[in-house]
Write a protein that holds these residues in place. Structure first.
Motif, short mmCIF file in Angstrom:
data_model
loop_
_atom_site.label_atom_id
_atom_site.label_comp_id
_atom_site.label_asym_id
_atom_site.label_seq_id
_atom_site.Cartn_x
_atom_site.Cartn_y
_atom_site.Cartn_z
N ASP A 1 0.82 -1.22 0.00
CA ASP A 1 0.00 0.00 0.00
C ASP A 1 0.85 1.27 0.00
O ASP A 1 0.35 2.34 -0.35
N LYS A 2 2.11 1.17 0.38
CA LYS A 2 2.98 2.34 0.39
C LYS A 2 3.48 2.70 -1.01
O LYS A 2 3.97 3.81 -1.23
N ILE A 3 3.38 1.76 -1.94
CA ILE A 3 3.84 2.01 -3.31
C ILE A 3 2.72 2.75 -4.06
O ILE A 3 1.70 2.17 -4.41
N ARG A 4 2.94 4.03 -4.31
CA ARG A 4 1.94 4.82 -5.01
C ARG A 4 1.91 4.53 -6.50
O ARG A 4 0.87 4.63 -7.15
N LEU A 5 3.07 4.17 -7.04
CA LEU A 5 3.19 3.98 -8.48
C LEU A 5 4.42 3.13 -8.77
O LEU A 5 5.45 3.28 -8.12
N TYR A 6 4.29 2.21 -9.73
CA TYR A 6 5.44 1.43 -10.22
C TYR A 6 5.65 1.76 -11.68
O TYR A 6 4.70 1.75 -12.47
N ILE A 7 6.91 2.07 -12.05
CA ILE A 7 7.24 2.33 -13.45
C ILE A 7 8.35 1.38 -13.89
O ILE A 7 9.28 1.11 -13.16
N ASN A 8 8.21 0.86 -15.11
CA ASN A 8 9.04 -0.24 -15.60
C ASN A 8 9.70 0.13 -16.93
O ASN A 8 9.07 0.76 -17.79
N PHE A 9 10.93 -0.33 -17.11
CA PHE A 9 11.69 0.03 -18.30
C PHE A 9 12.38 -1.22 -18.86
O PHE A 9 13.27 -1.77 -18.23
N ASP A 10 11.94 -1.63 -20.03
CA ASP A 10 12.41 -2.87 -20.63
C ASP A 10 12.64 -2.62 -22.12
O ASP A 10 11.70 -2.30 -22.85
N MET A 11 13.89 -2.74 -22.55
CA MET A 11 14.28 -2.53 -23.95
C MET A 11 14.06 -1.08 -24.36
O MET A 11 13.07 -0.74 -24.99
N ILE A 12 15.00 -0.22 -23.99
CA ILE A 12 14.86 1.21 -24.29
C ILE A 12 15.97 1.72 -25.21
O ILE A 12 16.26 2.91 -25.22
N ALA A 13 16.56 0.81 -25.99
CA ALA A 13 17.61 1.21 -26.94
C ALA A 13 17.52 0.41 -28.23
O ALA A 13 18.53 0.07 -28.85
N SER A 14 16.31 0.12 -28.68
CA SER A 14 16.11 -0.73 -29.85
C SER A 14 16.59 -0.02 -31.13
O SER A 14 16.32 1.17 -31.32
N PRO A 15 17.27 -0.75 -32.02
CA PRO A 15 17.83 -0.10 -33.22
C PRO A 15 16.78 0.37 -34.22
O PRO A 15 16.94 1.42 -34.85
N ASN A 16 15.71 -0.37 -34.40
CA ASN A 16 14.63 0.00 -35.33
C ASN A 16 13.45 0.52 -34.51
O ASN A 16 12.34 0.04 -34.59
N PHE A 17 13.71 1.55 -33.73
CA PHE A 17 12.94 1.95 -32.57
C PHE A 17 11.60 2.61 -32.86
O PHE A 17 11.34 3.12 -33.94
N VAL A 18 10.79 2.61 -31.79
CA VAL A 18 9.64 3.49 -31.64
C VAL A 18 9.72 4.04 -30.22
O VAL A 18 10.52 3.58 -29.41
N TYR A 19 8.90 5.04 -29.92
CA TYR A 19 8.78 5.54 -28.55
C TYR A 19 7.42 5.13 -28.03
O TYR A 19 6.40 5.69 -28.44
N GLU A 20 7.39 4.15 -27.15
CA GLU A 20 6.15 3.59 -26.65
C GLU A 20 5.94 3.93 -25.18
O GLU A 20 6.87 3.86 -24.37
N ILE A 21 4.69 4.26 -24.84
CA ILE A 21 4.27 4.50 -23.47
C ILE A 21 3.13 3.53 -23.17
O ILE A 21 2.20 3.39 -23.97
N TYR A 22 3.19 2.85 -22.02
CA TYR A 22 2.14 1.90 -21.69
C TYR A 22 0.79 2.61 -21.55
O TYR A 22 0.69 3.68 -20.97
N ASP A 23 -0.23 1.95 -22.11
CA ASP A 23 -1.56 2.53 -22.26
C ASP A 23 -2.33 2.47 -20.94
O ASP A 23 -3.28 1.70 -20.79
N GLY A 24 -1.94 3.32 -20.00
CA GLY A 24 -2.53 3.28 -18.67
C GLY A 24 -4.00 3.63 -18.62
O GLY A 24 -4.74 3.12 -17.76
N ASP A 25 -4.45 4.49 -19.54
CA ASP A 25 -5.86 4.88 -19.51
C ASP A 25 -6.75 3.97 -20.35
O ASP A 25 -7.98 4.11 -20.37
N GLY A 26 -6.15 3.00 -21.04
CA GLY A 26 -6.92 2.03 -21.80
C GLY A 26 -7.54 2.57 -23.07
O GLY A 26 -8.32 1.88 -23.72
N SER A 27 -7.17 3.78 -23.47
CA SER A 27 -7.82 4.40 -24.63
C SER A 27 -7.46 3.72 -25.95
O SER A 27 -8.24 3.77 -26.90
N ALA A 28 -6.30 3.09 -26.00
CA ALA A 28 -5.86 2.46 -27.25
C ALA A 28 -6.16 0.97 -27.30
O ALA A 28 -6.49 0.43 -28.35
N PHE A 29 -6.03 0.28 -26.15
CA PHE A 29 -6.15 -1.18 -26.16
C PHE A 29 -7.24 -1.71 -25.25
O PHE A 29 -7.47 -2.92 -25.21
N GLY A 30 -7.90 -0.83 -24.50
CA GLY A 30 -9.04 -1.25 -23.71
C GLY A 30 -8.73 -1.85 -22.36
O GLY A 30 -9.64 -2.24 -21.63
#
Length: 482
Positions: A315-344
């Motif tokens: 309960d003390k953890i207000r927020l968890y943020i995760n970082f996995d594969m952040i230097a891809s050569p054929n990259f995009v800039y992706e943000i996890y869809d927390g509000d569900g607007s894109a993937f539900g």
């Protein structure tokens, strides 16, 4: 710390009190995003990336897979580096994970097989019997399967469901073949009443179906199990409100194929560099960095950490943020869809707010386009979501295929996956995109500074239910669930 055994890690922990002291965090200036971001240097990311690659290449396997010298050297390096700052309280959390090897032969011919995580051990041998449809209903399993080995297609339901139904029908072994190209590497998700269970490729599955159709086919399985001792590393600021914690995580294990510099040396180094530069500042809220092991085997390190925390600590953890594969050569800039607007799939309250924080930052501060990515369970945020902890994260892409629209935004090659070296021996420092790595690390710093100052933009803190929510994600880390 220079060791590969648990006893040595305990010795090192006993010496933590001798770390060089630093000024009390309260005496330092309060963290600000632009000031923290300014301290992140390309040269430091590269230097630390080379260190991890050297750890891998100093071993026979040339990797940092759980339980190997390359992985344990990574753990040692993190503990030594963080201890030297004197800024963090550090915990090394040991736990064991299941490890398995598998061999499959049919009529004397050997086929490549990957043991499912949480499979049973054994050496069953007998006729290979195809299961009707895709094996998601008990009626698909014929009576003649008793005492024989089941051959099942991947699809629709979890591998755990297929393995359990197979065992209930009397099968002494279970072989699940892929429904897309490539070797099927999966997890049963947890302990259960299973026969030895493995995955094979779609092509081999079709070959075995043809063999059975032309006559009888006799299969032999050898599945051997062991337990691997491995470690999470947790470092929390000595300063800041311990009742309101920002948790920041990345996994530190590679697959067996290579050193894993993008997956996930990039995320673990990005977090480490932010943690080191944060020592020049104070925070109002506590920041807890976690480097997880066993992600590639099914998020096992993060799972162990979250499930063993008492509810009052979760309960003390207000927020968890995760970082996995952040230097891809054929990259995009992706943000996890927390509000569900894109993937539900909407994250717990607070997940939408961290998504918006990064959307605004990349759009307004650095003018880099971003796109949403799905909470699909493939990285260490999964166990946090299961316990109702708000979560978010950044990624530059893994094995998704780049579109023409994405090329228009970011450049690169359409029709190619975001990291062509994903889970291969070529996941090395030379094949990372360092410019993207820097910008992603600055995104980490922006969130750490923002929430290190205040959680005022998040929903009010509430007591969460101790009951775990059952999510059926398609993946758990590097392993498929169904």
């Amino acid at each position: 710390m220079r060791l590969s055994l648990h006893t040595g890690i305990l010795v090192t922990l006993a010496l933590l009190a001798e770390a060089v002291p630093t000024p009390e965090p309260r005496a330092l200036p309060l963290v600000q995003s632009n000031q923290l971001r300014r301290l992140l240097l390309r040269s430091e990311l590269l230097k630390k990336g080379q260190t991890l690659q050297d750890f891998a290449y100093a071993t026979v396997g040339r990797n940092r897979y759980i339980g190997t010298p390359g992985h344990n050297a990574t753990v040692n390096y993190l503990v030594d580096t963080l201890t030297a700052t004197g800024y963090y309280d550090i915990e090394v959390q040991p736990f064991t994970v299941p490890s398995a090897s598998a061999d499959l032969s049919v009529d004397g011919v050997t086929y490549e097989a990957a043991p499912m995580t949480f499979t049973a051990a054994g050496t069953p041998s007998g006729p290979l019997i195809p299961v009707a449809n895709i094996g998601c209903d008990a009626a698909d399993y014929p009576a003649e399967l008793a005492g024989k080995i089941a051959l099942i297609s991947r699809g629709t339901c979890t591998f755990a469901t297929k393995a359990a139904l197979s065992k209930a029908a009397g099968a002494i072994g279970t072989v699940i073949y892929n429904n897309v190209e490539g070797l099927l590497q999966g997890t049963l998700g947890g302990e259960g009443n299973y026969a030895p269970t493995v995955g094979i490729s779609q092509a081999d599955g079709q070959t075995l179906l043809a063999l059975v159709a032309s006559g009888t086919a006799t299969a032999g399985l050898i599945v051997e199990l062991s337990e691997v001792l491995t470690y999470n590393v947790i470092a929390q600021t000595k300063g800041g409100d311990k009742e309101n914690v920002l948790a920041v995580g990345a996994h530190i294990d590679s697959v067996e194929a290579g050193p894993g510099i993008n997956d996930n040396g990039s995320g673990s180094i990005g977090n480490l560099e932010v943690a080191l530069q944060l020592t020049k500042f104070s925070t109002n809220n506590a920041i807890r960095f976690g480097w997880w092991s066993g992600e590639e085997e099914g998020l096992l390190g993060a799972e162990h950490y979250v499930t063993t925390l008492p509810q009052e600590e979760r309960d003390k953890i207000r927020l968890y943020i995760n970082f996995d594969m952040i230097a891809s050569p054929n990259f995009v800039y992706e943000i996890y869809d927390g509000d569900g607007s894109a993937f539900g799939t909407t994250g717990p309250p607070g997940s939408a707010e961290i998504e918006k924080l990064w959307e605004d930052y990349y759009k307004n501060d650095v003018r880099i386009p971003t796109q949403p990515t799905e909470f699909d369970g493939r990285s260490d945020y999964g166990p946090f979501l299961d316990f109702g902890i708000a979560s978010g994260g950044l990624s530059s892409g893994a094995d998704g295929v780049k579109t023409e629209e994405e090329v228009a935004l970011y450049g690169g090659t359409a029709g190619q996956i975001y990291d062509p070296n994903y889970h291969t021996a070529q996941d090395i420092l030379a094949n990372t995109n360092v410019g993207v790595w820097v910008q992603m690390a600055k995104g980490i710093a922006h969130a750490v500074a923002t929430y290190g100052r205040s959680f005022e933009t998040l929903p009010a803190k509430t007591k969460r239910s101790e009951k775990r929510e059952a999510h059926t994600y398609q993946r758990k880390g590097g392993k498929w669930v169904y």
